[in-house]
Structures are given as structure tokens and as C-alpha cells.
Design a protein around this motif. Structure first.
Motif, PDB file in Angstrom:
ATOM      1  N   LEU A 288      -6.719  25.791 -18.115  1.00  0.00           N
ATOM      2  CA  LEU A 288      -6.545  26.072 -16.701  1.00  0.00           C
ATOM      3  C   LEU A 288      -7.111  24.959 -15.826  1.00  0.00           C
ATOM      4  O   LEU A 288      -6.726  24.810 -14.661  1.00  0.00           O
ATOM      5  CB  LEU A 288      -7.216  27.399 -16.342  1.00  0.00           C
ATOM      6  CG  LEU A 288      -6.383  28.665 -16.584  1.00  0.00           C
ATOM      7  CD1 LEU A 288      -7.254  29.895 -16.462  1.00  0.00           C
ATOM      8  CD2 LEU A 288      -5.209  28.733 -15.630  1.00  0.00           C
ATOM      9  N   PHE A 289      -8.055  24.162 -16.378  1.00  0.00           N
ATOM     10  CA  PHE A 289      -8.736  23.145 -15.592  1.00  0.00           C
ATOM     11  C   PHE A 289      -8.580  21.793 -16.282  1.00  0.00           C
ATOM     12  O   PHE A 289      -8.896  21.653 -17.468  1.00  0.00           O
ATOM     13  CB  PHE A 289     -10.212  23.486 -15.432  1.00  0.00           C
ATOM     14  CG  PHE A 289     -10.435  24.925 -15.061  1.00  0.00           C
ATOM     15  CD1 PHE A 289     -10.088  25.384 -13.808  1.00  0.00           C
ATOM     16  CD2 PHE A 289     -10.981  25.803 -15.979  1.00  0.00           C
ATOM     17  CE1 PHE A 289     -10.288  26.714 -13.484  1.00  0.00           C
ATOM     18  CE2 PHE A 289     -11.185  27.121 -15.652  1.00  0.00           C
ATOM     19  CZ  PHE A 289     -10.828  27.600 -14.389  1.00  0.00           C
ATOM     20  N   PRO A 290      -8.093  20.782 -15.600  1.00  0.00           N
ATOM     21  CA  PRO A 290      -7.935  19.450 -16.211  1.00  0.00           C
ATOM     22  C   PRO A 290      -9.279  18.915 -16.698  1.00  0.00           C
ATOM     23  O   PRO A 290     -10.329  19.139 -16.101  1.00  0.00           O
ATOM     24  CB  PRO A 290      -7.378  18.593 -15.064  1.00  0.00           C
ATOM     25  CG  PRO A 290      -6.778  19.569 -14.106  1.00  0.00           C
ATOM     26  CD  PRO A 290      -7.609  20.809 -14.207  1.00  0.00           C
ATOM     27  N   GLY A 291      -9.212  18.199 -17.812  1.00  0.00           N
ATOM     28  CA  GLY A 291     -10.426  17.614 -18.359  1.00  0.00           C
ATOM     29  C   GLY A 291     -11.203  18.536 -19.271  1.00  0.00           C
ATOM     30  O   GLY A 291     -12.303  18.179 -19.721  1.00  0.00           O
ATOM     31  N   PHE A 292     -10.686  19.716 -19.573  1.00  0.00           N
ATOM     32  CA  PHE A 292     -11.361  20.662 -20.456  1.00  0.00           C
ATOM     33  C   PHE A 292     -10.530  20.838 -21.726  1.00  0.00           C
ATOM     34  O   PHE A 292      -9.320  20.579 -21.749  1.00  0.00           O
ATOM     35  CB  PHE A 292     -11.539  22.015 -19.773  1.00  0.00           C
ATOM     36  CG  PHE A 292     -12.618  22.035 -18.721  1.00  0.00           C
ATOM     37  CD1 PHE A 292     -13.846  22.616 -18.974  1.00  0.00           C
ATOM     38  CD2 PHE A 292     -12.393  21.461 -17.469  1.00  0.00           C
ATOM     39  CE1 PHE A 292     -14.831  22.634 -18.004  1.00  0.00           C
ATOM     40  CE2 PHE A 292     -13.374  21.472 -16.502  1.00  0.00           C
ATOM     41  CZ  PHE A 292     -14.596  22.064 -16.761  1.00  0.00           C
ATOM     42  N   HIS A 293     -11.159  21.289 -22.775  1.00  0.00           N
ATOM     43  CA  HIS A 293     -10.450  21.666 -23.991  1.00  0.00           C
ATOM     44  C   HIS A 293     -11.047  22.960 -24.536  1.00  0.00           C
ATOM     45  O   HIS A 293     -12.234  23.241 -24.350  1.00  0.00           O
ATOM     46  CB  HIS A 293     -10.506  20.552 -25.050  1.00  0.00           C
ATOM     47  CG  HIS A 293     -11.888  20.252 -25.537  1.00  0.00           C
ATOM     48  ND1 HIS A 293     -12.744  19.373 -24.869  1.00  0.00           N
ATOM     49  CD2 HIS A 293     -12.586  20.704 -26.625  1.00  0.00           C
ATOM     50  CE1 HIS A 293     -13.898  19.290 -25.513  1.00  0.00           C
ATOM     51  NE2 HIS A 293     -13.829  20.096 -26.581  1.00  0.00           N
ATOM     52  N   SER A 294     -10.181  23.753 -25.226  1.00  0.00           N
ATOM     53  CA  SER A 294     -10.593  25.064 -25.717  1.00  0.00           C
ATOM     54  C   SER A 294     -11.307  24.932 -27.054  1.00  0.00           C
ATOM     55  O   SER A 294     -10.868  24.180 -27.933  1.00  0.00           O
ATOM     56  CB  SER A 294      -9.366  25.978 -25.877  1.00  0.00           C
ATOM     57  OG  SER A 294      -9.733  27.225 -26.397  1.00  0.00           O
ATOM     58  N   THR A 295     -12.386  25.664 -27.212  1.00  0.00           N
ATOM     59  CA  THR A 295     -13.159  25.623 -28.463  1.00  0.00           C
ATOM     60  C   THR A 295     -13.207  26.969 -29.186  1.00  0.00           C
ATOM     61  O   THR A 295     -13.413  27.003 -30.394  1.00  0.00           O
ATOM     62  CB  THR A 295     -14.606  25.170 -28.178  1.00  0.00           C
ATOM     63  OG1 THR A 295     -15.247  26.141 -27.333  1.00  0.00           O
ATOM     64  CG2 THR A 295     -14.625  23.797 -27.519  1.00  0.00           C
ATOM     65  N   LYS A 296     -12.982  28.062 -28.484  1.00  0.00           N
ATOM     66  CA  LYS A 296     -13.131  29.378 -29.120  1.00  0.00           C
ATOM     67  C   LYS A 296     -12.392  30.427 -28.310  1.00  0.00           C
ATOM     68  O   LYS A 296     -12.340  30.348 -27.065  1.00  0.00           O
ATOM     69  CB  LYS A 296     -14.614  29.741 -29.245  1.00  0.00           C
ATOM     70  CG  LYS A 296     -14.900  30.987 -30.034  1.00  0.00           C
ATOM     71  CD  LYS A 296     -16.404  31.234 -30.142  1.00  0.00           C
ATOM     72  CE  LYS A 296     -16.732  32.464 -30.970  1.00  0.00           C
ATOM     73  NZ  LYS A 296     -18.183  32.700 -31.068  1.00  0.00           N
ATOM     74  N   ILE A 297     -11.827  31.414 -29.015  1.00  0.00           N
ATOM     75  CA  ILE A 297     -11.145  32.540 -28.364  1.00  0.00           C
ATOM     76  C   ILE A 297     -11.647  33.839 -28.990  1.00  0.00           C
ATOM     77  O   ILE A 297     -11.686  33.964 -30.219  1.00  0.00           O
ATOM     78  CB  ILE A 297      -9.619  32.431 -28.507  1.00  0.00           C
ATOM     79  CG1 ILE A 297      -9.077  31.270 -27.663  1.00  0.00           C
ATOM     80  CG2 ILE A 297      -8.936  33.740 -28.084  1.00  0.00           C
ATOM     81  CD1 ILE A 297      -7.580  31.051 -27.817  1.00  0.00           C
ATOM     82  N   ASN A 298     -12.018  34.762 -28.148  1.00  0.00           N
ATOM     83  CA  ASN A 298     -12.359  36.121 -28.568  1.00  0.00           C
ATOM     84  C   ASN A 298     -11.481  37.086 -27.764  1.00  0.00           C
ATOM     85  O   ASN A 298     -11.082  36.788 -26.628  1.00  0.00           O
ATOM     86  CB  ASN A 298     -13.830  36.445 -28.323  1.00  0.00           C
ATOM     87  CG  ASN A 298     -14.764  35.506 -29.061  1.00  0.00           C
ATOM     88  OD1 ASN A 298     -14.541  35.191 -30.232  1.00  0.00           O
ATOM     89  ND2 ASN A 298     -15.800  35.035 -28.376  1.00  0.00           N
TER      90      ASN A 298
END
Length: 796
Positions: A288-298
Motif C-alpha cells: 500500500l505504501f511505496p518503498g515497503f515490502h511485505s514480510t509476514k501475513i497473519n
């Protein structure tokens, strides 16, 4: 996201701001708090919020919640909920009202961001009397705070930022522009400025922002910002077909030559949910935000989070397509809410309270936790109630299963071929209904109806030799929360093939014929007839049959010389007796099959009175020949009528009733034909009397007048029934022995001697009166034609 500018000093984050006082409800009189029963409410602490649920059957349809703090009572109206961190949902599927209160909600006592004390009043209306119940709960975070946390609630967005967030090394170009505006501001307190794309709005102080629905707060260690959805400063955009609501706010304060600034960029997926192949689908952009990456989903339901792998093992699906996360929740997911609904058909829909958590990391290694609370619902889905025919023909009953009946649906009525039957029998019932429950929150019913139940329809297809039982079933199913019924229809057919009329096992006995029949389930299709009469216990007793009938078999023993026999090939050596049993269709009374048995018999003496007016007799004439002579020398009243066959002591005579000098006597109900066998060279015959005979044997046949229509003495004789015959032996010096009337064919007792009688006239007497002409016609059915193998008129 949230960005703490390099101009912010560490000590600045400890500044606490007062945001005013919410609406305070002043009560005109003291309020007495009631004690709420435990069974009608539930309170539970989750990671970042308190959940309170109450039973609507207790609270009523319009319960109210009030937050309590040191300043008073604050009613949680709909606009105030989104502004102050509360979300209230009526879950009618579960008959519940649910409140979720953020740890940072207004009027919640916060101790070091680790202890949160809630004081909520539930107000209900009972019999037009308002009652207040105090609900108090203390919660602590179950997981540590992330540096940045964003919560996308049902009705608001909440952001909290910890003071440990690292300062950025340099400002971006667009942020430099906004900084110049902030520095030019003469405001000495905190202000906020919102931005939309290329549009930059004028700053406003926090009091003005609060009036527009925004909330800002500083806790001991975090900055909290909250906004309802669809604010004028919000921006709605599409990311690969997913609607996203964004808000960009910059909070700043100018203190001398130092500017304290926090840049807030927040975005939430507003995807409403969809339904595909048994799954509710929810989507959000992967980043949703530029410059971020996903590390975990619950993810999970009702606030119960599990890791992605564990969720997928429970049937959830998580796929990334075109930079979009697609989450699939199966209908069978534990924790979902299901409800049935009737609109001409039975439907069901599911509701899921999804909690989705994504952990993101920015380029500086700062962690952000993004949480969603979304209520997702399926469209109306046709309910999968089905019927299964489990009938086993050997059980001789219908067995029908109706399954996948939802837990909130009950069988309230049932009609079988249009006849209403009880679902729960209080008395003995011919049918049976059994309820079967399953772990997947469904149940079913097993219906058992015997084939011989009066409601079952039975049809025999004679040409195809097929027997069909049919049952039309109308199940009335009712949703517990809805009065409108749903009718589930089923038609069941049970077919027996190669269905044929029963067949008797027959044996010849010395004294008659035996018929045995093993019972079959469908033998009721036929009726057993003897001639034109149905076989009953009364008929058997009347005719002298021996009848026994039980659940296994029927046994009929027919003694010789009882009604129903047909005799043929009568000789001195013996004769054949034939007995016939008819099988008639019980519905049409049409004869379909018959069992006929012919057996050989022998008898020393017998007499037969046939329906066509012929007397056949085998007679012991030994007394007649007491003075010597041969049996072949015997004769009837008309000396021209000699025996057809003789041996040493017996003679066989066969002659029509209108010949051989036969005399006729008429009574009120019967007509009797009389003749004599003698061995005398000359006889004097006088009308009505016999004499001058030494020894003689009398033969006679008696017919009921009711069976005779016209009487012919010369041409033809017909009777509806066989006559009753008798053989009498006379003794010298004695009168005629008249006892011992027999059936249509019987052997007689030992010979007797009777006195001589007068010789009869040459023509028989008239039996319709002395002045009437000779009878010409007798009408009788030909069913018992006992003398059909003899030559008619031999002795005429």
C-alpha cells in the motif's frame, strides 16, 4: 505512512495534548447500575482492542453503549464511534450486538501504553423501563507494539507511531515545499495540513481538525491519529481494480526556530468482498505504501489470528496476483456465521468477520503492522438440501433420507401422498422419522414408511408383471428466525419386477386334495376364489374344507365329495376328481390364473346329480340279486334302462332325470327326481307307489327350485347348482328308507332292504301343479358339468 522528520527532538514526543472533552451526558437523577447475567454477555481482550458482545434477546433491538470516565458519561452515537475509536455492529445471524473499542479509544484509561482500563455502560429497555449495566474490563497488549501500527477498522482508520522511529537523513523535494509552508506559519501550537494529490490545503489547528472529525493524541510513548472514512480530505483511488482510501496529513508545531513535524500517509483497502466457487474473496494491494515490502501475513476470524501457513491448512487461500493479495475464506471456515433464508426457495448466506494482519518493512528497516477488520458476506446461495432414496425392497418399506438441512432449519410438518403425518409421534405411528446430526452444523432426517401403510400408493402393471409402490413426500422446513416455510418435495418409487400371481403346491390325498401356498409380500394383489365364491374361513366351514392360514403359509384341504369338485371318467374301477382354485385381481376381480388339480379316486358306491339333469350312480346291487342273477340284469323303473357297466356286485347307471321312468316330487323349496334299481322280470307300476318288488335300491336327486328357471321334462334340463343325491337300499317287509341325504356325489351306507313299492306311471308327474303341462326347460350354469364325458340320452 508515518514519518518523523529530522527536525523533531526526542523530548518532543513526550508532549501531551488535550483534545477537548467529548459529549457528556448529564443525568437529571442518580443512575443505579444493574448486574448483567454472565450468560447474556461476553468480554474479551484482543491484541489491540476490547470486544464486548451481548445477546439481543436480552438487550432488545436497540441497545445503547456509553463510555464512562472521570468527566462523566459519553454516549457512543454513530458519528462519535468513528471519531473516538469504537465500532458497534449488530450481528443478527448470531442474535448479538458487538462492540470493539480500540486501546486508544476516547475515555479509556491508559497506563504507560501497557494497561488499558475500560468502563462501558450498556443501556437496555425492558418493559419500557431503562436499565443500565456496568461493564468493566482491563486489557494489556498480547504482542509488543510495532514502531508503526495502522488499523483499518469498519468505520475508521487509526494510526499510532512510537517515538523510537528513526529520523530520516534528508527530506524529499515535495516535503521541502510543505516544510516552507509550515515555517511560514505564525502558529505556536500544533497544526495539521492535509494534502490530496497536487492539491495542498491550508493548515488548521487541532481544534478545527477535531470539529471535522479528526482525533490526535499523544500517549506516554506514541502519537495516535484517527479519522473516519470518507472525510473531505480523503482520496479514493483504484489499485489494480481494488478501491483504496488514502489520507495524507502532516502534523507540525513551530517553536521558535525549531519546527516539529510528523508526516502521516495512511491507506486502507476498501474492497467490499466477492464470492467465487465456495469462497469469499477479499483483496488488498500487496504494497500500500511505496518503498515497503511485505514480510509476514497473519489472518483469522473474529480476531483469532494464525500465520498464513496455518490458515492455508484450514482451507484458506492466499495468492498474489498483479501485486494484489487475494484472500479466500471457505464457506466451511470455523468462526463464520451462517443463516438460512426463504424467498420462494431455501437460501443460505455466510458472514465472516475477517481480521487480516500484514507486517511491512521500509528501506530503513522500520517495521509497520497493518491490520484490517472487515465484515464480509456471501450473496444468497441456494441451499443444498437433498433427498436420497435408501429403500431396500427386502425391508418392505420406504427409507428416505433428506440431508444437508441447516442447523437453523427444522422439519415442522410432513405430508405423504397428500396426507399430513406427525413429525413427532406421541402415539404409535405406522411411519418413523429419525433426526441425525453432524459436526458441520447440518442435520438430516430418515423417514421410514411401510409399503402396506395406507398412505402408500400401490399399482400392479399386469402386462409388465411389475408392482410399484409410490410415495410423494412434502417436507415442510421452517427457518427458526423466519416464519415463512419452505417446501422440499420428493417422489419415491419402489418397483418389484417379475411379480406374478401366487402358485399353489398341490398333493393328492386318499380322501381329497391338499393345496399349500407360501405367502409373499405382494400376494394381497390377488384374491382366492372357489368357483364364484371368495375363499374365506366361513366358506371353508360351510363347505367342509379344512383351512389354516398363518403369517407363513396357507393350507387348504378339500375332502372328496365337497362342493367345488368336478368328476370325470366315472367307472366301477374309480373316477377322477378335479378341483380348481382361481386367482383374481383384487382390484378388477378378473381371473388371471388358476390352479387345477385332477386326482384318481375310488368308491364302492356313489351318486352324482349334474347341473344338466343327469343322474350317475355306482350302486351295490348284491341284495337286489339275493335270489341269484347277475348285476347286468338290474334295471331302472323303465326296464329298458340297463346299467352301463357292471361287475359281480355293482352296477353303473347314468340317465337323464326326464327318462327311465323317473318320478318327480315337488316341495316348497326343492324338486326331487326318484328312480329305482331292481332285479325283477315284471313290475306293476302305479302312480307314486312301488310294490310287488322283492328287493330294490332307490336313487334320487334333489335340486333347489330357486336355481331352476323353466322345467323341461322331455327336452332339456339346466340348474344353477348340482343336486343332492341319495341311494337307499330297501329290505323285505320294511318301508322305504329315506334318511341319509348326501352331497352331490357320495358313497352310501351299507345296503338296506325296504318293502316293495308301487310301479310308477309311464310318465313322470308334473311338479308345477296337476293341471300344468309337462315342464320343458331348466336353467343352470354349466360350471359344474360333471357328466360331460358321458353320452347324453343313452337311456332315453
Amino acid at each position: 505512512m508515518l514519518v518523523l522528520d529530522s527536525a523533531v527532538t526526542p523530548g518532543a514526543m513526550s508532549v501531551r495534548l488535550s483534545f477537548g472533552v467529548a459529549l457528556v451526558l448529564f443525568l437529571s437523577s442518580p443512575v443505579r447500575s444493574e448486574i448483567i447475567p454472565d450468560e447474556v454477555h461476553h468480554m474479551e481482550c484482543h491484541d489491540r482492542y476490547l470486544m464486548i458482545a451481548a445477546d439481543l434477546s436480552f438487550t432488545g433491538n436497540n441497545p445503547r453503549f456509553v463510555a464512562v470516565d472521570k468527566k462523566g458519561l459519553h454516549e457512543l452515537t454513530k458519528p462519535y464511534q468513528a471519531k473516538c475509536g469504537y465500532s458497534i455492529t449488530h450481528i443478527h445471524l448470531l442474535n448479538l450486538v458487538e462492540l470493539r473499542a480500540s486501546f486508544f479509544s476516547c475515555h479509556t484509561e491508559n497506563i504507560n501504553d501497557q494497561v488499558f482500563m475500560f468502563n462501558i455502560h450498556l443501556i437496555t429497555m425492558h418493559n419500557e423501563v431503562e436499565k443500565i449495566y456496568a461493564l468493566n474490563k482491563t486489557c494489556s497488549p498480547s504482542v509488543p507494539w510495532s514502531p508503526r501500527e495502522v488499523t483499518c477498522e469498519a468505520n475508521y482508520i487509526e494510526v499510532s507511531l512510537g517515538n523510537e522511529v528513526s529520523c530520516r537523513s534528508r527530506l524529499q523535494r515535495d516535503e521541502l515545499n510543505s516544510t516552507k509552508v509550515m515555517q511560514s506559519s505564525v502558529a505556536s501550537d500544533w497544526q495539521v495540513m492535509f494534502q490530496r494529490a497536487d492539491e495542498q490545503m491550508l493548515p488548521m489547528n487541532l481544534s478545527q481538525a477535531k470539529k471535522q472529525g479528526y482525533m490526535f493524541d499523544f500517549t506516554d510513548g506514541r502519537l495516535v491519529f484517527r479519522t473516519p472514512y470518507e472525510q473531505p480530505e480523503c482520496l479514493l483511488v483504484q489499485e489494480n481494480g481494488v478501491p483504496v482510501e488514502m489520507i495524507h496529513a502532516t502534523l507540525f508545531s513551530k517553536q521558535g526556530w525549531i519546527v516539529l513535524m510528523v508526516d502521516l500517509v495512511v491507506a486502507c483497502s476498501m474492497y467490499p468482498g466477492s464470492y467465487e466457487n465456495g469462497y469469499v474473496i477479499w483483496k488488498t494491494p500487496e504494497i500500500l505504501f511505496p518503498g515497503f515490502h511485505s514480510t509476514k501475513i497473519n489472518m483469522g476470524l473474529n480476531g483469532n489470528l494464525v500465520e498464513q501457513q496455518a490458515a492455508e491448512q484450514k482451507g484458506y487461500t492466499v495468492e498474489v496476483k498483479d501485486n494484489t493479495i487475494d484472500v479466500g475464506i471457505p464457506n466451511t471456515a470455523e468462526g463464520g456465521y451462517r443463516r438460512s433464508f426463504v424467498v420462494d426457495h431455501l437460501y443460505e448466506f455466510y458472514t465472516f468477520c475477517l481480521c487480516f494482519e500484514q507486517v511491512l518493512m521500509d528501506n530503513n528497516g522500520i517495521e509497520t503492522t497493518l491490520r484490517f477488520h472487515r465484515t464480509l458476506m456471501t450473496p444468497l446461495l441456494p441451499c443444498s438440501v437433498y433427498t436420497e432414496n435408501q429403500t431396500n425392497l427386502e425391508d418392505h418399506k420406504f427409507t428416505v433420507y433428506v440431508g444437508d438441512v441447516p442447523e437453523d432449519v427444522e422439519l415442522t410438518s410432513i405430508h405423504l401422498n397428500g396426507h399430513e403425518r406427525q413429525v413427532h409421534c406421541t402415539n404409535k405411528c405406522s411411519h418413523n422419522i429419525t433426526r441425525v446430526s453432524y459436526h458441520n452444523n447440518t442435520h438430516g432426517y430418515i423417514l421410514e414408511v411401510p409399503f402396506d401403510d395406507p398412505v402408500a400408493l400401490c399399482q400392479y402393471l399386469e402386462e409388465e408383471s411389475v408392482l410399484q409402490y409410490s410415495l410423494d413426500i412434502n417436507y415442510t422446513l421452517t427457518v427458526k428466525t423466519q416464519s415463512k416455510p419452505y417446501y422440499h418435495l420428493a417422489s419415491i418409487v419402489a418397483t418389484f419386477t417379475d411379480v406374478s400371481p401366487p402358485v399353489f403346491d398341490v398333493d393328492c390325498l386318499e380322501t381329497g386334495i391338499s393345496f399349500k401356498l407360501g405367502h409373499r409380500p405382494f400376494d394381497f394383489l390377488w384374491e382366492i376364489f372357489i368357483g364364484s365364491e371368495p375363499l374365506t374361513a366361513e366358506l371353508a366351514t360351510h363347505r367342509g374344507y379344512f383351512l389354516s392360514n398363518n403369517s407363513q403359509s396357507l393350507l387348504l384341504e378339500v375332502p372328496l365329495f365337497t362342493d367345488g369338485y368336478e368328476y370325470t371318467e366315472i367307472t366301477l374301477g374309480g373316477f377322477f376328481g378335479t378341483f380348481t382354485i382361481l386367482m383374481k385381481n383384487a382390484g378388477t376381480s378378473v381371473a388371471q390364473t388358476s390352479t387345477e388339480k385332477t386326482c384318481p379316486f375310488s368308491s364302492n358306491e356313489l351318486i352324482m346329480c349334474s347341473t344338466d339333469g343327469r343322474i350317475t350312480a355306482v350302486v351295490d346291487v348284491s341284495l337286489v340279486m339275493s335270489h341269484g342273477g347277475l348285476a347286468m340284469g338290474t334295471k331302472l323303473l323303465d326296464k329298458r334302462c340297463r346299467p352301463k357297466e357292471t361287475d359281480k356286485t355293482r352296477a353303473l347307471f347314468s340317465f337323464p332325470v326326464s327318462s327311465c321312468g323317473t318320478m318327480v316330487k315337488i316341495g316348497r323349496q326343492n324338486v326331487t327326481y326318484i328312480n329305482e334299481i331292481s332285479y325283477q322280470t315284471s313290475l306293476n307300476v302305479r302312480s307314486g307307489f312301488l310294490d310287488n318288488a322283492t328287493e330294490r335300491v332307490g336313487v334320487q336327486c334333489t335340486y333347489p327350485l330357486s336355481g331352476l328357471y323353466l322345467l323341461f321334462s322331455k327336452i332339456r334340463f339346466e340348474s344353477d347348482s348340482v343336486g343332492v343325491g341319495k341311494i337307499t337300499h330297501t329290505l323285505p317287509g320294511a318301508g322305504v328308507h329315506t334318511s341319509g341325504l348326501r352331497g352331490p356325489i357320495r358313497s352310501t351306507a351299507l345296503p338296506q332292504t325296504v318293502p316293495a313299492t308301487k310301479k310308477p306311471p309311464s310318465k313322470p308327474a308334473l311338479f308345477m301343479g296337476a293341471d300344468q303341462p309337462p315342464a320343458q326347460f331348466f336353467k343352470v350354469s354349466k360350471f359344474y358339468n360333471y357328466a360331460r364325458n358321458y353320452e347324453r340320452g343313452e337311456y332315453l
